[in-house]
Design an enzyme around this catalytic site. Structure first.
Site, PDB file in Angstrom:
ATOM      1  N   TYR A   1       0.843  -1.188   0.000  1.00 58.96           N
ATOM      2  CA  TYR A   1       0.000   0.000   0.000  1.00 58.96           C
ATOM      3  C   TYR A   1       0.875   1.234   0.000  1.00 58.96           C
ATOM      4  O   TYR A   1       1.901   1.284   0.672  1.00 58.96           O
ATOM      5  CB  TYR A   1      -0.902   0.026   1.234  1.00 58.96           C
ATOM      6  CG  TYR A   1      -1.639   1.336   1.372  1.00 58.96           C
ATOM      7  CD1 TYR A   1      -2.792   1.560   0.636  1.00 58.96           C
ATOM      8  CD2 TYR A   1      -1.155   2.351   2.165  1.00 58.96           C
ATOM      9  CE1 TYR A   1      -3.455   2.782   0.711  1.00 58.96           C
ATOM     10  CE2 TYR A   1      -1.807   3.569   2.254  1.00 58.96           C
ATOM     11  CZ  TYR A   1      -2.956   3.772   1.527  1.00 58.96           C
ATOM     12  OH  TYR A   1      -3.602   4.980   1.597  1.00 58.96           O
TER      13      TYR A   1
ATOM     14  N   TRP B   1       1.337   5.490  -2.043  1.00 59.27           N
ATOM     15  CA  TRP B   1       1.119   6.349  -3.206  1.00 59.27           C
ATOM     16  C   TRP B   1       2.108   5.944  -4.290  1.00 59.27           C
ATOM     17  O   TRP B   1       3.077   6.637  -4.566  1.00 59.27           O
ATOM     18  CB  TRP B   1       1.284   7.810  -2.807  1.00 59.27           C
ATOM     19  CG  TRP B   1       0.031   8.430  -2.315  1.00 59.27           C
ATOM     20  CD1 TRP B   1      -0.616   8.160  -1.152  1.00 59.27           C
ATOM     21  CD2 TRP B   1      -0.722   9.445  -2.970  1.00 59.27           C
ATOM     22  NE1 TRP B   1      -1.729   8.941  -1.031  1.00 59.27           N
ATOM     23  CE2 TRP B   1      -1.821   9.747  -2.141  1.00 59.27           C
ATOM     24  CE3 TRP B   1      -0.586  10.139  -4.164  1.00 59.27           C
ATOM     25  CZ2 TRP B   1      -2.770  10.706  -2.463  1.00 59.27           C
ATOM     26  CZ3 TRP B   1      -1.529  11.100  -4.495  1.00 59.27           C
ATOM     27  CH2 TRP B   1      -2.602  11.375  -3.658  1.00 59.27           C
TER      28      TRP B   1
END
Length: 821
Positions: A152, A154
């Site tokens: 997980y 960006w």
């Protein structure tokens, strides 16, 4: 199986000093991989994209040497210079590396020394042999749920090099789904579970009433716990910065702007807004005080509540105190939130008498009982009766990825899939993997294999995970309660990290694979998450430096070693995939009468822009529902806004009642059982994207005494003998960090601001409780689920104390390579 472990602001002003590339810049060209830096020729200019916007990369003498914003960007981010430095950062991962103790002794070796051991350089062949061998071993010994692939973070934008999807695709195809998946995200984990019960949709990632409508129609604009002038610099895709011109337009109207936040934000200062310095984590109480005033003074819109909502009659007894003996008056709210009762009453009358837009941030739901905040905000907006009217109602995404920027008539690009099947009724989820957990409960999973947990009306059991494979994320910065996490990670036999920098996470890995940056490969993406104003060719600027490989190449090789290369690649290479995505856009263009050029024409031009439509400029959220709730019902069981949810009632959770409710968090400023005197506000940083760009020269623009800045109110500083620029120690029972003091009156007394995303740099790596030398806010935060309903993170729940640090300052090690790295 053989044991592989037995062998070894004006555009030109952006880049003042940007060509000084730090320590990496002194390396001789021979240290670069043969043929590197020739993607654009020895000299040239390449248009490409990033989370911070589109930009032109300038290549000189075979190096990425300068950066200028794309001419179509109305408000280029001042963070762009950090992109260039990230490519040549001193913390760049150069080669495949293996922790020495792991290489010599195998899985599970010396797990307590992760983060402090030195690394050994190995060949790509050796590294991939170790990875694939371990994937197979864990499946054989622990079953299909022994590997966690819930990476997980960006990840870089781009429809192909989606490292999270590529990881899961490789394991889904290559290991027949033998991995543990995850659901939700750290940004909106509570709201994306509660909002479907209340509004029948995720809400948090959907288009808002657009800014042209807000500028024209909104009289009172409220930013509640959000700072869009800061956070809209970035986007999940390539940022279009489409909201910034409208910020200017709204400011020129002179209409009222209110900011409700413990800190005087960049947005508050830009709009010269009325700043209401609420106590953190008390937003629900303040909303209830406003709602009680509306109801008691008969200012609420009874007709709207009657026609468009369900369950208000069941909420009223709680609001008035009939059900629990405590009326939720403005005076009651003042005692909790610290906002004067008179101000609360004035807000109720102002909101009711003017066209009001309640724009809320996601910080409100990243706290204990976070589900209640946005549920109560929707209830308050329903009482005002302006939902579906131009410029009225509420919005949960005005601060995210330029939500509210008018949408263009654009085709939608597909992207690489993870190989799973979409879940019926939840298109954002797939069935990939053998098991799934709520994303923020990864430490719970490691600590409690076999334990039962609740989640959104279901019960499941935590699997026993022995291997974690992380790509495109930095959990040793973004997850809560760092010291608990350090201990939990010792449960793993193997930790694999694939990244381009020695993040705190990579430094705790057993096997480290060097990936390229987004600027060392080709891809394709949209410009504007909501506006979709263009499709951009994310062209490779330079060839990969050192031995970095693209995520696609790495996972193709892993799939090949698992005997599934053909199924993984579908016989397409990098450009083949990109062209296939674009050709889907061409088909949509033909069907919708949109001018979409052929692929070669597009790739040569580098970008294709699309026109914003009149409908895009006039969109009003929930207008269709308001016009006809019978023909345009919401996706809830009643088709209405559910102020009272019978579905949640049936779940019977003691920490998430059937209507919005004020519930004491586990700790808060001036709370009844709170041990420490200060709240730590972990807001989004102003000079990076969460932890991205922290490991670059951009840090020099904001660091104080070389550390993460900590805002402290003048009174709190004076009482502790702290002066501006001092190094301070912030501490509680969970951890301790050093930071640089910024003494100011732009933060509420009793509150410290230590932004999330600072890189974890423990003085004693691998030891739980170690002093963090740089300023990782998550050493201090609580790692519990928001409730049994959403099990989301509580990244804004933290109380602590602060003192001037008087000892010898420890070295910050996290921004360089580890031993032998």
């Amino acid at each position: 199986m053989s044991n592989p472990f037995n062998s070894y602001k004006s555009r030109r002003d952006f880049m003042k000093g940007a060509t000084a590339l730090g320590a990496f810049g002194v390396f001789a060209p021979s240290l670069l991989r043969a043929g590197a830096a020739r993607a654009a020729g020895p000299d040239g200019q390449v248009l490409t994209g990033s989370h911070w916007g589109a930009f032109n990369a300038i290549v000189k003498d075979g190096r990425f040497a300068d950066i200028t914003p794309w001419d179509g960007d109305p408000a280029p981010s001042d963070q762009l210079p950090g992109i260039l430095d990230s490519v040549y950062s001193p913390s760049r991962i150069k080669y495949p590396m293996v922790r020495r103790a792991y290489l010599e002794n195998g899985p599970g070796a010396s797990v307590e020394t992760r983060g402090q051991d030195d690394f050994v350089r190995v060949s790509w062949d050796k590294a991939l042999e170790l990875v694939v061998s371990e994937l197979k071993r864990v499946k054989e010994e622990y079953g299909s749920a022994g590997t966690f692939a819930g990476s997980y973070g960006w990840k870089s934008p781009g429809k192909l090099h989606n490292c999270q999807a590529l990881l899961r695709r490789a394991l889904n195809i290559g290991l027949e789904g033998a991995f543990v998946n995850s659901s939700g995200d750290y940004s909106t984990g509570a709201s994306q579970i509660i909002m479907p019960h209340v509004l029948g949709t995720l809400e948090v990632y959907e288009q808002q009433t657009v800014w042209p409508v807000v500028v024209e129609n909104t009289d009172t604009l409220v930013f509640w716990g959000c700072d869009p002038l800061n956070t809209n610099q970035i986007s999940w895709l390539v940022s279009d910065h489409g909201n910034f011109p409208y910020f200017d337009e709204f400011k020129k109207t002179g209409k009222k702007v209110i900011v409700i936040d413990p800190m005087k934000t960049r947005t508050a200062k830009f709009f010269d807004a009325d700043w209401i310095a609420i106590k953190p984590q008390t937003d629900v109480a303040m909303m209830l005080g406003i709602a009680h005033t509306l109801y008691a003074e008969e200012l609420h819109d009874a007709d709207f509540l009657d026609e468009y909502t369900s369950g208000f009659d069941k909420f009223v007894p709680y609001l008035t105190g009939k059900s629990d003996g405590t009326p939720k008056t403005a005076e009651w709210a003042e005692g909790i939130c610290g906002v004067p009762a008179d101000t609360i009453k004035e807000l109720a009358k102002l909101f009711q008498s003017s066209r009001t837009m309640l724009s809320s941030g996601w910080s409100l739901q990243r706290q204990h009982h976070g589900e209640q905040a946005h549920w109560m905000l929707v209830t308050l907006a329903s009482m005002l009766g302006q939902i579906g009217l131009p410029g009225g109602g509420f919005g949960l995404s005005y601060h995210y990825a330029n939500g509210g920027a008018p949408s263009a008539n654009s085709p939608v690009l597909p992207g690489i899939t993870d190989g799973g099947q979409a879940v019926d009724g939840a298109a954002w989820l797939t069935s990939a993997g053998a098991a799934s957990i709520p994303l923020a409960r990864v430490v719970d999973m490691l600590e409690n294999p076999g334990a039962e947990f609740d989640f959104n009306g279901t019960k499941s059991t935590y699997p026993e995970v022995k291997l974690a494979y992380w790509v495109g994320g930095n959990p040793f910065t973004h997850h809560q309660d760092r010291n608990r996490m350090v201990k939990a990670w010792q449960k793993l036999d193997t930790f694999i990290v694939q990244d381009f920098q020695w993040t705190p996470t990579a430094r705790h890995a057993d096997i480290v694979l060097p990936a390229t940056t987004a600027y060392e490969r080709n891809d394709i993406e949209h410009v504007g998450d909501y506006a979709m104003r263009a499709i951009i060719a994310m062209k490779k600027v330079i060839d990969p430096v050192f031995e970095a490989r693209t995520d696609l190449d790495i996972f193709t090789e892993i799939a090949d070693r698992l005997g599934k290369k053909k199924e993984f690649t579908e016989d397409k290479d990098e450009m083949g995939w990109i062209k296939s995505f674009y050709e889907e856009a061409v088909k949509q263009g033909e069907a919708k009468n949109i001018d979409v050029p052929d692929f070669d024409t597009f790739w040569d031009a580098g970008i294709k822009e699309f026109e914003v439509t009149d409908a895009g400029k006039s969109y009003v959220r929930y207008a269709d529902f308001r016009d006809d709730p019978l023909l345009e019902p919401l996706g809830t069981p009643t088709g209405l806004i559910e102020i009272y949810s019978r579905n949640i009632e049936k779940m019977g959770y003691d920490d998430c009642p059937a209507h919005p409710t004020w519930m004491e968090p586990i700790e808060r400023l001036d709370g009844p059982d709170t041990k420490y005197p200060l709240h730590v506000d972990t807001k989004h940083p102003e000079k990076r994207l969460h932890s991205q760009l922290c490991g670059t020269s951009l840090r020099k623009e904001y660091a104080v005494a070389d550390r993460e800045p900590c805002l402290i109110n003048t009174k709190d500083a004076e009482s502790r003998g702290i002066a501006d620029g001092d190094v301070v120690r912030i501490f509680n029972d969970r951890g301790q960090v050093l930071a640089g003091a910024v003494v100011t009156d732009e933060i509420r007394p009793g509150v410290l601001r230590l932004s999330e995303g600072g890189w974890y740099s423990p003085v004693e790596p691998g030891k739980a409780g170690s002093l963090d030398a740089y300023g990782d806010a998550n050493c201090l935060t609580v790692d519990i689920g928001t409730s049994k309903l959403a099990q989301a993170n509580c990244g804004h729940t933290a109380v602590a104390d602060v003192e001037k640090f008087t000892g010898d300052l420890p070295e910050i090690t996290v921004f360089s390579t580890p031993k032998n790295g």
